[in-house]
Design an enzyme around this catalytic site. Structure first.
Site, PDB file in Angstrom:
ATOM      1  N   TYR A 162       0.858  -1.283   0.170  1.00 23.35           N
ATOM      2  CA  TYR A 162      -0.011   0.086  -0.034  1.00 23.35           C
ATOM      3  C   TYR A 162       0.838   1.211   0.034  1.00 23.35           C
ATOM      4  CZ  TYR A 162      -4.636  -2.252   0.637  1.00 23.35           C
ATOM      5  OH  TYR A 162      -5.824  -3.127   0.686  1.00 23.35           O
ATOM      6  N   LYS A 212       3.585 -15.057   4.063  1.00 24.75           N
ATOM      7  CA  LYS A 212       3.925 -16.121   2.872  1.00 24.75           C
ATOM      8  C   LYS A 212       5.417 -16.216   2.839  1.00 24.75           C
ATOM      9  CE  LYS A 212       2.294 -18.768  -0.602  1.00 24.75           C
ATOM     10  NZ  LYS A 212       1.571 -19.797  -0.431  1.00 24.75           N
ATOM     11  N   ASP A 244      -2.384 -18.501   2.857  1.00 23.45           N
ATOM     12  CA  ASP A 244      -3.341 -19.240   1.959  1.00 23.45           C
ATOM     13  C   ASP A 244      -4.079 -20.425   3.084  1.00 23.45           C
ATOM     14  OD1 ASP A 244      -0.809 -20.621   2.222  1.00 23.45           O
ATOM     15  OD2 ASP A 244      -0.914 -21.313   0.122  1.00 23.45           O
ATOM     16  N   ASP A 268      -6.038  -6.690   4.597  1.00 29.44           N
ATOM     17  CA  ASP A 268      -7.267  -6.358   3.873  1.00 29.44           C
ATOM     18  C   ASP A 268      -8.040  -7.537   3.333  1.00 29.44           C
ATOM     19  OD1 ASP A 268      -8.751  -4.523   2.495  1.00 29.44           O
ATOM     20  OD2 ASP A 268      -7.816  -5.273   0.565  1.00 29.44           O
ATOM     21  N   ASP A 272     -11.707  -9.202   5.169  1.00 24.67           N
ATOM     22  CA  ASP A 272     -13.140  -9.588   4.568  1.00 24.67           C
ATOM     23  C   ASP A 272     -13.606 -10.872   4.707  1.00 24.67           C
ATOM     24  OD1 ASP A 272     -13.071  -6.827   3.355  1.00 24.67           O
ATOM     25  OD2 ASP A 272     -13.750  -7.465   1.497  1.00 24.67           O
TER      26      ASP A 272
HETATM   27  C1  IPM Z   1     -10.517  -1.476   3.713  1.00 23.83           C
HETATM   28  C2  IPM Z   1     -10.719  -1.016   2.336  1.00 23.83           C
HETATM   29  C3  IPM Z   1      -9.462  -0.003   1.763  1.00 23.83           C
HETATM   30  C4  IPM Z   1      -8.087  -0.779   1.854  1.00 23.83           C
HETATM   31  C5  IPM Z   1      -9.689   0.614   0.255  1.00 23.83           C
HETATM   32  C6  IPM Z   1     -11.181   1.256   0.163  1.00 23.83           C
HETATM   33  C7  IPM Z   1      -8.529   1.448   0.230  1.00 23.83           C
HETATM   34  O1  IPM Z   1     -10.718  -2.100   1.292  1.00 23.83           O
HETATM   35  O2  IPM Z   1     -10.425  -0.770   4.455  1.00 23.83           O
HETATM   36  O3  IPM Z   1     -10.326  -2.796   3.819  1.00 23.83           O
HETATM   37  O4  IPM Z   1      -7.929  -1.417   0.945  1.00 23.83           O
HETATM   38  O5  IPM Z   1      -7.498  -0.668   2.895  1.00 23.83           O
HETATM   39 MN    MN Z   2     -10.751  -4.145   2.261  1.00 24.64          MN
END
Ligand code: IPM
Ligand code: MN
Length: 373
Positions: A162, A212, A244, A268, A272
């Protein structure tokens, strides 16, 4: 702050005070509300109401400021994050952010220019993302007991892929070459691992490094050495999982995890997955933390602006309320934070509300009697 600006109205890109409140509370926290776009305003309104509902009982008061930045603001003014607005944000104790992004803004403008710039400028080097299975949510995996799935991802938040290192050469030729470099500094990795290790001390004493290292041998070696050293210094039990395999275990055997520390992109992605396992993105909270407290930390639900359901009263405010709970804990208001968290669990356990308005009513009802009924 915002001296020339009428109470309640943020001038373009500025942070405005929201009027004077007379309060006899013993502590005041200055919190900037940055609702942003789409469902951001709807869900953070509920989170704000929850914070205000518990504050008097815990003897603190919130001096709310508001900030109008985001996609709509960008389209109207061309401003993404003016320096003056950044300086105003720096003066708050914390920021409660909804979501930014509208379909008409090209990808990257707000992500890099606003969200990532705030993370970098305010040195928000930890992204804290709890994944906790609560009664009443449909887990993606039916077989788990609630106690099986309660872990926290500590995502490094200012480096890795990032950081923005890289570039493009020979653009628009067949030799076009694009690179993105992952930056991992000893100091940056160490401070993030230290935060995670201390969180592990406060929880179960177990820390897992997710990386990894078998392929990313340079960065992996740095992370592994630092994790070993820091865990030994703090007396926490360290385990390791390749990213993974970690995905597989998060679904299949989540009891393995309590505190996970990982790099920016892995964090990130796996956060999710953690959200999907605990009811979906609507429930996922996050804190972009500056643990050294040299500036405010930013708290935001993990979900985005969801323009498809914005304005219909259908947005789930749980992620925003749980983010506000993380914010209160960061501000030292642990008891109030626990009440917000418990209120979300109680509302869910009684049957998930279908609209934002019902959520708000149920939450405020719970909070009226201390978060649990
Ligand atoms: C998150 C989002 C952000 C990230 C994006 C919108 C820049 O996906 O906060 O997880 O990748 O960090
Ligand atoms: Mn995200």
């Amino acid at each position: 702050m915002g001296g020339d600006v009428a109470a309640g109205e943020a001038a373009p890109g500025e942070v405005a005070a929201e009027g004077k409140h007379v309060s006899h509370a013993s502590r005041t926290h200055v919190i900037t509300h940055l609702p942003g776009d789409g469902v951001g305003p709807e869900v953070t309104e509920v989170a704000r109401a929850c914070v205000d509902a518990v504050a008097p009982r815990h003897d603190f008061h919130v001096d709310w400021r508001s900030c109008s930045l985001g996609g709509k603001h960008y389209l109207a003014t061309g401003e993404v994050l003016p320096d003056a607005a950044l300086e105003e944000l720096r003066r708050s104790d914390a920021v409660l952010l909804g979501a930014v992004g509208t379909p008409d803004v090209p990808p990257g403008v707000l992500e890099r220019g606003l969200l990532l710039r705030l993370r970098f400028e305010l040195d928000l080097y930890v992204n804290l993302r709890p994944s906790k299975l609560r009664a009443g949510v449909g887990s993606a995996v039916g077989k788990h007991e609630l106690s099986d799935l309660d872990f926290v991802i500590v995502r490094e938040n200012t480096e890795g892929l990032y950081a923005g290192a890289g570039g493009t050469v020979h653009r628009r030729t067949e030799f076009e070459t694009a690179t993105e470099e992952s930056l991992n500094t000893w100091a940056g990795v160490r401070r993030c691992v230290r935060y995670a290790s201390q969180l592990a001390q406060a929880r179960s004493g177990r820390l897992t490094l997710v990386h990894k290292t078998n392929v990313l041998t340079h960065a992996g070696d740095l992370w592994a050495r630092i994790a070993r050293d820091v865990a030994a210094e703090d007396g926490v039990e360290l385990s390791y999982a390749h990213v993974d395999a970690a995905c597989l275990w998060m679904v299949d055997d989540p009891r393995r995890f309590d505190v996970i520390v990982t790099d920016n992109l892995f964090g990130d992605i796996i956060s999710d997955l953690g959200a999907a396992l605990t009811g979906g993105l609507g429930y996922a909270a996050s804190g972009n933390l500056n643990p050294d407290r040299t500036g405010p930390s930013i708290f935001e639900p993990v979900h985005g602006s969801a323009p498809d359901i914005a304005g219909q009263g259908l947005a789930n405010p749980a992620g925003a309320v749980l983010s506000a709970s993380l914010m209160l804990a960061h501000l030292g208001e642990d008891a109030a934070a626990a009440e917000l968290d418990a209120a979300v669990s109680s509302v869910l356990a009684a049957g998930e509300p279908g609209t934002t308005g019902e959520w708000e009513k149920e939450l405020l009802g719970q909070l009226a009697n201390g978060g649990t009924s």
